[in-house]
Structures are given as structure tokens and as C-alpha cells.
Design an enzyme around this catalytic site. Structure first.
Site, mmCIF file in Angstrom:
data_model
loop_
_atom_site.group_PDB
_atom_site.id
_atom_site.type_symbol
_atom_site.label_atom_id
_atom_site.label_comp_id
_atom_site.label_asym_id
_atom_site.label_seq_id
_atom_site.Cartn_x
_atom_site.Cartn_y
_atom_site.Cartn_z
ATOM 1 N N ASP A 9 -0.216 1.892 8.408
ATOM 2 C CA ASP A 9 -0.766 1.028 9.470
ATOM 3 C C ASP A 9 0.059 0.998 10.760
ATOM 4 O O ASP A 9 -0.435 0.544 11.782
ATOM 5 C CB ASP A 9 -0.912 -0.417 8.955
ATOM 6 C CG ASP A 9 -1.822 -0.494 7.733
ATOM 7 O OD1 ASP A 9 -2.596 0.451 7.526
ATOM 8 O OD2 ASP A 9 -1.735 -1.483 6.994
ATOM 9 N N ARG A 35 0.916 -4.766 -5.630
ATOM 10 C CA ARG A 35 1.045 -6.055 -4.946
ATOM 11 C C ARG A 35 1.395 -7.062 -6.037
ATOM 12 O O ARG A 35 0.910 -6.952 -7.165
ATOM 13 C CB ARG A 35 -0.253 -6.394 -4.221
ATOM 14 C CG ARG A 35 -0.538 -5.340 -3.130
ATOM 15 C CD ARG A 35 -1.426 -5.827 -2.023
ATOM 16 N NE ARG A 35 -1.269 -4.984 -0.839
ATOM 17 C CZ ARG A 35 -1.893 -3.815 -0.650
ATOM 18 N NH1 ARG A 35 -2.724 -3.347 -1.554
ATOM 19 N NH2 ARG A 35 -1.687 -3.118 0.450
ATOM 20 N N CYS A 36 2.248 -8.024 -5.710
ATOM 21 C CA CYS A 36 2.790 -8.914 -6.742
ATOM 22 C C CYS A 36 2.737 -10.367 -6.251
ATOM 23 O O CYS A 36 3.664 -10.843 -5.589
ATOM 24 C CB CYS A 36 4.241 -8.504 -7.048
ATOM 25 S SG CYS A 36 5.091 -9.596 -8.195
ATOM 26 N N ASP A 72 2.320 -1.032 11.780
ATOM 27 C CA ASP A 72 2.151 -2.390 12.305
ATOM 28 C C ASP A 72 3.398 -3.256 12.103
ATOM 29 O O ASP A 72 3.290 -4.457 11.913
ATOM 30 C CB ASP A 72 0.929 -3.052 11.642
ATOM 31 C CG ASP A 72 1.078 -3.136 10.125
ATOM 32 O OD1 ASP A 72 2.001 -2.518 9.567
ATOM 33 O OD2 ASP A 72 0.262 -3.839 9.493
ATOM 34 N N THR A 77 4.185 2.518 5.599
ATOM 35 C CA THR A 77 2.798 2.039 5.624
ATOM 36 C C THR A 77 2.030 2.883 6.625
ATOM 37 O O THR A 77 2.564 3.209 7.694
ATOM 38 C CB THR A 77 2.700 0.542 6.011
ATOM 39 O OG1 THR A 77 1.336 0.256 6.389
ATOM 40 C CG2 THR A 77 3.594 0.166 7.171
ATOM 41 N N GLY A 88 5.592 -2.238 3.622
ATOM 42 C CA GLY A 88 5.156 -2.758 4.914
ATOM 43 C C GLY A 88 5.736 -4.130 5.206
ATOM 44 O O GLY A 88 6.690 -4.568 4.547
ATOM 45 N N ASP A 89 5.145 -4.819 6.182
ATOM 46 C CA ASP A 89 5.697 -6.106 6.613
ATOM 47 C C ASP A 89 5.681 -7.145 5.497
ATOM 48 O O ASP A 89 6.610 -7.947 5.377
ATOM 49 C CB ASP A 89 4.968 -6.617 7.865
ATOM 50 C CG ASP A 89 3.468 -6.666 7.678
ATOM 51 O OD1 ASP A 89 2.925 -5.856 6.899
ATOM 52 O OD2 ASP A 89 2.818 -7.519 8.310
ATOM 53 N N GLY A 90 4.664 -7.113 4.644
ATOM 54 C CA GLY A 90 4.605 -8.048 3.517
ATOM 55 C C GLY A 90 5.775 -7.815 2.575
ATOM 56 O O GLY A 90 6.471 -8.759 2.178
ATOM 57 N N GLY A 122 0.832 -1.210 0.000
ATOM 58 C CA GLY A 122 0.000 0.000 0.000
ATOM 59 C C GLY A 122 0.861 1.251 0.000
ATOM 60 O O GLY A 122 1.911 1.278 0.622
ATOM 61 N N ARG A 162 -6.347 -2.070 8.089
ATOM 62 C CA ARG A 162 -6.451 -3.538 8.004
ATOM 63 C C ARG A 162 -6.502 -4.156 9.410
ATOM 64 O O ARG A 162 -7.309 -3.782 10.218
ATOM 65 C CB ARG A 162 -5.290 -4.111 7.185
ATOM 66 C CG ARG A 162 -5.445 -3.846 5.715
ATOM 67 C CD ARG A 162 -4.550 -4.727 4.892
ATOM 68 N NE ARG A 162 -3.144 -4.385 5.070
ATOM 69 C CZ ARG A 162 -2.149 -4.952 4.432
ATOM 70 N NH1 ARG A 162 -2.380 -5.917 3.594
ATOM 71 N NH2 ARG A 162 -0.911 -4.579 4.621
ATOM 72 N N ARG A 216 13.298 10.556 -2.345
ATOM 73 C CA ARG A 216 14.173 11.731 -2.548
ATOM 74 C C ARG A 216 15.450 11.600 -1.720
ATOM 75 O O ARG A 216 16.564 11.840 -2.213
ATOM 76 C CB ARG A 216 13.397 12.991 -2.162
ATOM 77 C CG ARG A 216 14.224 14.256 -2.122
ATOM 78 C CD ARG A 216 13.322 15.433 -1.751
ATOM 79 N NE ARG A 216 14.058 16.671 -1.611
ATOM 80 C CZ ARG A 216 14.611 17.098 -0.478
ATOM 81 N NH1 ARG A 216 14.529 16.345 0.609
ATOM 82 N NH2 ARG A 216 15.240 18.246 -0.429
ATOM 83 N N ALA A 217 15.273 11.192 -0.456
ATOM 84 C CA ALA A 217 16.436 11.103 0.436
ATOM 85 C C ALA A 217 17.399 10.018 -0.038
ATOM 86 O O ALA A 217 18.621 10.204 0.009
ATOM 87 C CB ALA A 217 15.982 10.826 1.867
ATOM 88 N N ARG A 229 -27.564 12.180 29.455
ATOM 89 C CA ARG A 229 -26.917 13.281 30.176
ATOM 90 C C ARG A 229 -26.757 14.514 29.269
ATOM 91 O O ARG A 229 -26.005 15.439 29.534
ATOM 92 C CB ARG A 229 -25.605 12.843 30.810
ATOM 93 C CG ARG A 229 -24.402 12.728 29.878
ATOM 94 C CD ARG A 229 -23.196 13.408 30.512
ATOM 95 N NE ARG A 229 -21.949 13.170 29.829
ATOM 96 C CZ ARG A 229 -21.383 14.034 28.984
ATOM 97 N NH1 ARG A 229 -21.981 15.148 28.675
ATOM 98 N NH2 ARG A 229 -20.222 13.748 28.434
ATOM 99 N N ALA A 264 -13.737 10.281 20.748
ATOM 100 C CA ALA A 264 -14.757 9.291 20.345
ATOM 101 C C ALA A 264 -15.354 8.619 21.580
ATOM 102 O O ALA A 264 -14.664 8.411 22.583
ATOM 103 C CB ALA A 264 -14.125 8.247 19.434
HETATM 104 P P1 ADP Z 1 2.664 -4.387 2.705
HETATM 105 O O1 ADP Z 1 4.087 -4.421 2.286
HETATM 106 O O2 ADP Z 1 2.100 -3.002 2.674
HETATM 107 O O3 ADP Z 1 2.432 -5.122 4.002
HETATM 108 P P2 ADP Z 1 1.500 -6.651 1.265
HETATM 109 O O4 ADP Z 1 1.322 -7.476 2.490
HETATM 110 O O5 ADP Z 1 0.363 -6.616 0.284
HETATM 111 O O6 ADP Z 1 1.814 -5.121 1.570
HETATM 112 O O7 ADP Z 1 2.802 -7.186 0.508
HETATM 113 C C1 ADP Z 1 3.306 -6.529 -0.639
HETATM 114 C C2 ADP Z 1 3.990 -7.516 -1.533
HETATM 115 O O8 ADP Z 1 5.108 -8.106 -0.851
HETATM 116 C C3 ADP Z 1 3.145 -8.710 -1.960
HETATM 117 O O9 ADP Z 1 2.280 -8.408 -3.047
HETATM 118 C C4 ADP Z 1 4.227 -9.691 -2.375
HETATM 119 O O10 ADP Z 1 4.732 -9.345 -3.647
HETATM 120 C C5 ADP Z 1 5.321 -9.435 -1.339
HETATM 121 N N1 ADP Z 1 5.198 -10.402 -0.224
HETATM 122 C C6 ADP Z 1 4.327 -10.357 0.809
HETATM 123 N N2 ADP Z 1 4.484 -11.421 1.615
HETATM 124 C C7 ADP Z 1 5.483 -12.170 1.080
HETATM 125 C C8 ADP Z 1 6.116 -13.404 1.451
HETATM 126 N N3 ADP Z 1 5.751 -14.092 2.530
HETATM 127 N N4 ADP Z 1 7.112 -13.878 0.643
HETATM 128 C C9 ADP Z 1 7.493 -13.189 -0.443
HETATM 129 N N5 ADP Z 1 6.934 -12.029 -0.846
HETATM 130 C C10 ADP Z 1 5.949 -11.512 -0.099
#
Ligand code: ADP
Length: 324
Positions: free
Chosen positions: A130, A74-75, A132, A128, A104-106, A13, A174, A23-24, A214, A189
Site C-alpha cells: 500500500d 492478523r491477530c 501508506d 506492504t 504495515g502501519d498496523g 498483509g 485499502r 533472507r537479509a 473524438r 487511464a
Molecule cells: P498492516 O500491518 O499490514 O497494516 P493490520 O493493520 O491488519 O496490517 O495489522 C496487523 C496486526 O497488527 C493486527 O492484526 C494486530 O495484531 C496488530 N495491530 C494493529 N494495530 C494495532 C494496535 N493499535 N495495537 C496493537 N496491535 C496492533
């Protein structure tokens, strides 16, 4: 090995502040006499060979812009080792010695796989909304997304007050509760519902009724989106059918992902981008730039997974106590 050319991509995302980080990285690398290749649309663009040479002016006038000039994606193919092997071949053919991944973590899991399987030098920059990722107090984009959420809820509060209404405001993030908590506490809130909370509709109805009796004219309930956006509608229906309470739904959605980055996001992204280049020059990889106790520093990539250890219930209680 000495690194001469750095590839940079954004993945997952988008988040406000990614451009400041790009840039940096570009300016710091050129300052250190390195070449930088921009990779468009994340891992997917890498596999398609979407490269562009970056120079000082390719990152001019972007520090204030939301989104990412490199675009992101996303790939699903990246999950398979054979595609990562292809990617390494492409990178080597292109003369790219190391990769900076903003995401992000993905995305970090994807970078880690590249290191584990091919020892390809990688440094991650957490980008990200998030917030997270474990072992960093902060991810680029979070501050701006929270600020956008606060401004939106303040506006909703105006109309909620004028019409004496209850609103369910659903915020992005998420499975992460971080945005919901911060927006909820900062907007006064009445309730905050976390991503995996089993909603106690009776309590929610009692809290709203108590406020009304109240003399409160409005109630705002912040709903963290959770795995699927739109859960506010389910809550709205139960409140109506079982408790005869009308609540309006407003889903902030992607509004929170756009916009000009805040000073915090610009500052931290600038520091992180610079540090990512220094790490590569000094042969420190695989690493991630993180914020710990107010300082930007490096930690091993394997330390950065999904953050799950936060006790958000305390903040949920804080919001309820202060809006009693
Ligand atoms: P984010 O990085 O924001 O957390 P996603 O979780 O959608 O977003 O992950 C982004 C991309 O990172 C995925 O579309 C995929 O290409 C790659 N990715 C995520 N998880 C894995 C994994 N366990 N192994 C290899 N590539 C991953």
C-alpha cells in the site's frame, strides 16, 4: 544490553519482497554471529509458540519468491495488553532478545506497544503493497504490486479497444491511493477514483462520452478499492441506470499481492534487512528502516504511522489531462 538472538516475523498483509527482507535479516545476523528464530504467522504464531531456528540454508532460494516463507496473519488478541505480556514471557523463555517486524502501519502499532509497555527491543521493516507509512517514501512490495497492476491493465486495454468498451478496473490498496495513482498514470487511464472520492458520475459519463466523440475506442477508469472491495459494481450500476453507459468491471484483488518481487523491492528489502540487524547490534531501537530521498536509513518507530499527507489530487488531474 547485548543482543544475541533475534526473532523475526511478518504481520498483516503479505507483500512481494518480504522473503528478500527475511533472507537479509537472517544472513546479516549470522554474519554478525547472532542467532535468528523465525516466528511463523505473525503475532498469532508468536502467542502459539510457532518458532523455527533459522540457518543460512533456511533462506536459500527464496529471494525470487513472492509471499513470505514465515507466513503472516492478523491477530486481534495482540490489541490487548495482557496478550502482549504473555508474548514477552514467551519471547524471554525462548531466549529471544529482540524482534524484527516486517509489516504495515498496523503491525508497527503492535511493535510500538511492545516497546512502550515492556521496552522489548524492536525494529520494523515496512512491508506492504500500500505504500501508506509516514516518513518513508517507500514500502517493500509497492513496486511489484504496481507493475502487476500495469500489466493487467495493459491486457484489459487490448480487449477494451477491440470491443470499444469502458472498463472499471479496481486496484488494491485499502485506504491508500498510491497504487491507483501510479497504475492510472502509467496506463493512460482516463480517470482515477481515489479511495474516499465521492464519485461524480455525471463527470465520469461526460469524460467517457467526450472521448468516444473524438474517436476513442476504449476508456479505462482506475478505481481504488477503499475500505470495502467491490465499490466498482455500485459505480457500474449508476452509470448504466442514470447515464445509459455500459462499463465492465474487473477487480484485480489479490493478484496484486503475489508474484516474484521486482528489482526495486529486492534491492531495498536487502538493504533494509541488513540495516535492521545493524541497528539492533548497535543498540538502536525502537526503529524502522525507511527510504528518504533515495537512501535507506533509520527513523524512530514513533514516526511511522499511517501516511495521510499526500496530495494525490494533482496526479489525478495529471491522468485526466494526459488522456483528454
Ligand atoms: P498492516 O500491518 O499490514 O497494516 P493490520 O493493520 O491488519 O496490517 O495489522 C496487523 C496486526 O497488527 C493486527 O492484526 C494486530 O495484531 C496488530 N495491530 C494493529 N494495530 C494495532 C494496535 N493499535 N495495537 C496493537 N496491535 C496492533
Amino acid at each position: 544490553m547485548s543482543i544475541k538472538t533475534i526473532g523475526i516475523l511478518c504481520s498483516g498483509g503479505d507483500a512481494p519482497g518480504m522473503n528478500c527482507a527475511i533472507r537479509a535479516v537472517v544472513r546479516s545476523a549470522i554474519f554478525q554471529k547472532l542467532k535468528v528464530v523465525g516466528i511463523k504467522r505473525g503475532y498469532a504464531g508468536l502467542l502459539r509458540g510457532e518458532f523455527m531456528d533459522m540457518n543460512l540454508s533456511s533462506v536459500g532460494n527464496i529471494i525470487q519468491r513472492g509471499g513470505t516463507i514465515l507466513q503472516t496473519s492478523r491477530c486481534p488478541e495482540w490489541m490487548k495488553p495482557e496478550y502482549r505480556q504473555t508474548a514477552v514471557n514467551i519471547l524471554k523463555h525462548q531466549g529471544i532478545d529482540a524482534l524484527v517486524v516486517i509489516g504495515g502501519d498496523g503491525s508497527f502499532n503492535g511493535a510500538k506497544a511492545l516497546w512502550d509497555e515492556h521496552q522489548f527491543p524492536v525494529v520494523g521493516i515496512p512491508g506492504t503493497i500500500d505504500n501508506d507509512i509516514s516518513n518513508t517514501d517507500y514500502t517493500i512490495g509497492f513496486d511489484t504490486a504496481v507493475q502487476t497492476g500495469i500489466e493487467a491493465v495493459d491486457r484489459i486495454r487490448d480487449t477494451a479497444h477491440s470491443h470499444a468498451r469502458t472498463f472499471l478496473v479496481e486496484v488494491m490498496g485499502r485506504n491508500s491511493a498510491a497504487i491507483a495513482i501510479k497504475v492510472g498514470v502509467c496506463t493512460g487511464a482516463e480517470n482515477i477514483l481515489l479511495p474516499h472520492d465521492k464519485v461524480n458520475h455525471q463527470k465520469l459519463a461526460d469524460d467517457i462520452q467526450r472521448g468516444m466523440s473524438r474517436g476513442k475506442d476504449s476508456s479505462i477508469i482506475i478505481v481504488a478499492e477503499g475500505p470495502t472491495a467491490g465499490r466498482s459494481y455500485d459505480i457500474q450500476h449508476v452509470m448504466k441506470d442514470m447515464h445509459h453507459l455500459d462499463a465492465h468491471v474487473c477487480i484485480l484483488g489479490h493478484i496484486q499481492r503475489g508474484g516474484s518481487p521486482s528489482s526495486n523491492d529486492r534491492f531495498i528489502a536487502s538493504e533494509m534487512g541488513n540495516m535492521a540487524v545493524t541497528a539492533l547490534v548497535e543498540g538502536k531501537f525502537p526503529m524502522v528502516t525507511v527510504v528518504q530521498n533515495g537512501k535507506v536509513l533509520l527513523t524512530d518507530l514513533k514516526n511511522c504511522t499511517t501516511k495521510s499527507d499526500l496530495n494525490f489530487a494533482d496526479y489525478q488531474k495529471l491522468a485526466e489531462t494526459l488522456s483528454i
